[in-house]
Design a protein around this motif. Structure first.
Motif, PDB file in Angstrom:
ATOM      1  N   LEU A  77       0.804  -1.230   0.000  1.00 31.26           N
ATOM      2  CA  LEU A  77       0.000   0.000   0.000  1.00 31.26           C
ATOM      3  C   LEU A  77       0.835   1.277   0.000  1.00 31.26           C
ATOM      4  CD1 LEU A  77      -3.021  -0.527   2.462  1.00 31.26           C
ATOM      5  CD2 LEU A  77      -2.998  -0.635  -0.026  1.00 31.26           C
ATOM      6  N   HIS A  78       2.153   1.162  -0.046  1.00 31.14           N
ATOM      7  CA  HIS A  78       2.925   2.408   0.000  1.00 31.14           C
ATOM      8  C   HIS A  78       4.359   2.191  -0.477  1.00 31.14           C
ATOM      9  CE1 HIS A  78       3.656   6.506   1.075  1.00 31.14           C
ATOM     10  NE2 HIS A  78       4.620   6.204   1.919  1.00 31.14           N
ATOM     11  N   VAL A  79       4.619   2.561  -1.738  1.00 30.84           N
ATOM     12  CA  VAL A  79       5.959   2.450  -2.312  1.00 30.84           C
ATOM     13  C   VAL A  79       6.305   3.759  -3.017  1.00 30.84           C
ATOM     14  CG1 VAL A  79       7.484   1.020  -3.723  1.00 30.84           C
ATOM     15  CG2 VAL A  79       5.252   0.123  -3.056  1.00 30.84           C
ATOM     16  N   HIS A  80       7.486   4.303  -2.726  1.00 23.45           N
ATOM     17  CA  HIS A  80       7.986   5.446  -3.506  1.00 23.45           C
ATOM     18  C   HIS A  80       8.898   4.870  -4.585  1.00 23.45           C
ATOM     19  CE1 HIS A  80       6.663   8.635  -0.697  1.00 23.45           C
ATOM     20  NE2 HIS A  80       6.831   7.685   0.222  1.00 23.45           N
ATOM     21  N   ALA A  81       8.372   4.752  -5.795  1.00 27.04           N
ATOM     22  CA  ALA A  81       9.127   4.071  -6.852  1.00 27.04           C
ATOM     23  C   ALA A  81      10.512   4.681  -7.113  1.00 27.04           C
ATOM     24  CB  ALA A  81       8.301   4.025  -8.137  1.00 27.04           C
ATOM     25  N   SER A 240      -1.562   9.877   0.573  1.00 23.32           N
ATOM     26  CA  SER A 240      -0.675  10.897   1.127  1.00 23.32           C
ATOM     27  C   SER A 240      -0.005  10.305   2.366  1.00 23.32           C
ATOM     28  CB  SER A 240      -1.462  12.165   1.471  1.00 23.32           C
ATOM     29  OG  SER A 240      -0.596  13.240   1.725  1.00 23.32           O
ATOM     30  N   HIS A 241       0.743  11.159   3.079  1.00 22.55           N
ATOM     31  CA  HIS A 241       1.299  10.762   4.379  1.00 22.55           C
ATOM     32  C   HIS A 241       0.518  11.488   5.459  1.00 22.55           C
ATOM     33  CE1 HIS A 241       4.695  10.220   1.561  1.00 22.55           C
ATOM     34  NE2 HIS A 241       5.082   9.246   2.367  1.00 22.55           N
ATOM     35  N   CYS A 242       0.300  10.836   6.584  1.00 28.34           N
ATOM     36  CA  CYS A 242      -0.495  11.452   7.647  1.00 28.34           C
ATOM     37  C   CYS A 242       0.148  11.179   9.007  1.00 28.34           C
ATOM     38  CB  CYS A 242      -1.908  10.861   7.589  1.00 28.34           C
ATOM     39  SG  CYS A 242      -3.014  11.472   8.865  1.00 28.34           S
ATOM     40  N   ALA A 277      -0.453   6.958   4.559  1.00 27.68           N
ATOM     41  CA  ALA A 277       0.704   6.219   5.048  1.00 27.68           C
ATOM     42  C   ALA A 277       1.053   6.631   6.481  1.00 27.68           C
ATOM     43  CB  ALA A 277       1.903   6.471   4.140  1.00 27.68           C
ATOM     44  N   HIS A 278       1.487   5.645   7.221  1.00 29.94           N
ATOM     45  CA  HIS A 278       2.038   5.794   8.592  1.00 29.94           C
ATOM     46  C   HIS A 278       0.961   5.997   9.657  1.00 29.94           C
ATOM     47  CE1 HIS A 278       5.922   5.732   6.701  1.00 29.94           C
ATOM     48  NE2 HIS A 278       5.529   6.695   5.899  1.00 29.94           N
ATOM     49  N   CYS A 279       0.494   7.238   9.854  1.00 31.20           N
ATOM     50  CA  CYS A 279      -0.612   7.483  10.804  1.00 31.20           C
ATOM     51  C   CYS A 279      -0.263   7.113  12.237  1.00 31.20           C
ATOM     52  CB  CYS A 279      -1.867   6.727  10.368  1.00 31.20           C
ATOM     53  SG  CYS A 279      -2.415   7.171   8.723  1.00 31.20           S
ATOM     54  N   SER A 328       5.646  -1.117   2.193  1.00 31.70           N
ATOM     55  CA  SER A 328       7.100  -1.220   2.347  1.00 31.70           C
ATOM     56  C   SER A 328       7.705   0.169   2.577  1.00 31.70           C
ATOM     57  CB  SER A 328       7.726  -1.833   1.094  1.00 31.70           C
ATOM     58  OG  SER A 328       7.488  -0.992  -0.028  1.00 31.70           O
ATOM     59  N   ASP A 329       7.040   1.208   2.057  1.00 25.71           N
ATOM     60  CA  ASP A 329       7.592   2.568   2.069  1.00 25.71           C
ATOM     61  C   ASP A 329       9.025   2.624   1.563  1.00 25.71           C
ATOM     62  OD1 ASP A 329       7.499   5.324   2.338  1.00 25.71           O
ATOM     63  OD2 ASP A 329       8.077   5.310   4.441  1.00 25.71           O
ATOM     64  N   VAL A 330       9.353   1.798   0.564  1.00 19.51           N
ATOM     65  CA  VAL A 330      10.659   2.003  -0.070  1.00 19.51           C
ATOM     66  C   VAL A 330      10.757   3.488  -0.418  1.00 19.51           C
ATOM     67  CG1 VAL A 330      11.828   1.631  -2.297  1.00 19.51           C
ATOM     68  CG2 VAL A 330      10.911  -0.350  -1.026  1.00 19.51           C
TER      69      VAL A 330
HETATM   70 FE    FE Z   1       6.279   7.354   2.308  1.00 24.57          FE
END
Ligand code: FE
Ligand code: GUN
Length: 454
Positions: A77-81, A240-242, A277-279, A328-330
């Motif tokens: 659910l969260h990858v920065h390519a 987004s990031h929260c 993401a995160h929260c 993964s938040d790569v």
């Molecule tokens: Fe992120």
């Protein structure tokens, strides 16, 4: 009799509820031409033998070898390519410095399509090889190169949800990596949505455009309002990031006088297809707002260990009925593997429950009832992610798509420690979750098509 495109014959694991795994020994998974699971047939069902006789030996039939098991494909659910190019590095400074020192300079290079192509091809291949069949991506601010990522997902057979990143606030973003102005950011986003929707017409497994304000600190109020309107106009996913770190959470409170969650809601960005993401620093009220609006959390446990200054109360949020999946938040998280992230999700939750400062008495050290099990972490990586995105993915069940990984526990030279026929299936499942590496993932399928073999 119905003709199926494929019949897979073997033992599988799938999530039934957040806490419970269904173990499905010796099933026939009958998949239609559309890549959807039409039927799952158990050995005790009347036509099981007849189906086996009909399909066995043909090229549509796949009998798993001893030691092989089927799992649903994972949903990241969260990858920065673009950050794949710095995975495993640059983990030495806090979030604000990390963005400005390493990440914005790196992402700015993705204006160059040939560099973008090299990195994105490699990342999509790496994610598929790790069993990730669906990914929710942040690309960069560049419209064309973001579209290139969607095209690569389309061609490689991965289900990609892709966002052109928006960041326009001159006070918080560098001149070399910023949308030109509010109008350009919104026009580029709208054009991107239309281009990906056009691309999607020819893609069996689906590709989706995602409205993607990086996070409130990099965006002006005007652009956030415009993005909320675009999400409503086109009914897109939003990401987004929260409330990620002390700094990010505190910045929004100071600028807008409210928590991230309320502010995002005010801009129209908390919707049924939103994933934040995160929260980590959500209050119980913020989480209730998530549950009410259908907004999901992308839990990124490895990244959180570096940048979040805290461990998210994931068990508490699950109990509140918030949709949660795994990210993964790569490259805030160094690993492209959701196996690694599922493991870290369990480990971090155990450390939150027990606490970590041995100078304190045991009773004061932790937060009771915080642990999650590996079964729950598997749910996050599969069905939880599917529910977050509102797609029929993440489960091996009739009506869901055939997104699957075939795991081989008996790879020569890398056998998992499974001894004797008496091993309980749940024990095998746990060993898979804790010990599998990419070399054990023999095949990956998306929407009924094979997209990776080893
Ligand atoms: Fe992120
Ligand atoms: N907050 C804003 N941008 C980012 C990013 O790229 N990674 C993480 N982990 N947090 C962010």
């Amino acid at each position: 009799m119905t003709a199926y495109a494929r019949v897979f014959h073997g033992t599988a694991f799938t999530s039934r509820t957040p806490a419970e795994i269904d173990m499905l020994p010796d099933r026939l998974f009958c998949v239609g031409e559309d890549g959807v699971i039409a039927r799952i047939v158990a050995p005790e069902d009347a036509d099981y033998e007849r189906l086996v006789r009909t399909y066995a030996g043909g090229d549509r039939y796949r009998r798993l070898a001893p030691g092989q098991y089927i799992l649903p494909g994972f949903v990241d659910l969260h990858v920065h390519a673009p950050q794949w190019a710095q995975a495993g590095t640059a983990l030495d400074v806090p979030l604000y410095d990390w963005l400005n020192t390493y990440t914005f300079p790196l992402e700015s290079r993705f204006a160059d399509l040939s560099y973008a192509s090299e990195v994105y091809e490699d990342l999509v291949g790496a994610l598929l090889a790790n069993g990730t069949t669906t990914a929710l991506y942040f690309a960069t601010i560049h419209r064309e190169s973001s579209l290139l990522l969607a095209e690569i997902c389309a061609r490689r057979g991965q289900r990609g949800l892709v966002g052109k990143v928006v960041m326009d606030d001159p006070g918080q973003t560098p001149a070399y990596y910023r949308d030109a102005d509010v109008q350009t950011a919104l026009a580029d986003t709208e054009q991107f949505i239309l281009s990906v929707r056009e691309l999607a017409k020819t893609v069996k497994q689906g590709v989706y455009p995602v409205v993607t304000p990086r996070f409130i600190p990099s965006c002006t109020d005007e652009v956030l309002t415009g993005l909320g309107e675009l999400a409503a106009k086109y009914d897109t996913h939003v990401q987004s990031h929260c409330s990620e770190s002390d700094w990010a959470h505190g910045y929004v409170k100071e600028r807008l006088g409210q928590n991230d969650a309320c502010a995002l809601h005010g801009f129209g960005l908390l919707r049924d297809k939103s994933v934040m993401a995160h929260c980590n620093f959500l209050s119980d009220e913020d989480a209730a707002l998530f549950a009410r609006t259908g907004t999901a959390i992308a839990h990124c446990p490895i990244s959180n260990a570096y940048f979040a200054n805290s461990v998210i109360a994931v068990a508490r949020r699950m109990a509140q009925g918030v949709d949660i999946g795994l990210g993964s938040d790569v490259s805030g998280g160094y690993s492209p593997s959701l196996y690694d992230n599922a493991r870290q999700a369990v480990i971090s939750s155990r450390m939150l429950e027990d606490g970590v400062n041995p100078a304190l008495p045991a009773a004061d050290r932790g937060v009771p009832a915080s642990r999650i099990t590996i079964d729950e972490a598997f749910h996050l990586a599969t069905a939880g992610g599917g529910e977050a995105l509102g797609l029929p993915i993440g489960r091996l069940a009739e009506g869901y798509v055939w997104d699957a990984q075939i795991v081989d526990t008996a790879v020569p030279g890398a056998r998992l420690p499974i001894f004797g026929a008496e091993e309980h299936l749940h024990g095998i499942f746990e060993k898979i979750m804790y010990l599998v590496r990419p070399e054990h993932i023999r095949e990956v399928w998306v929407q009924g098509e094979r997209v990776h073999t080893r």
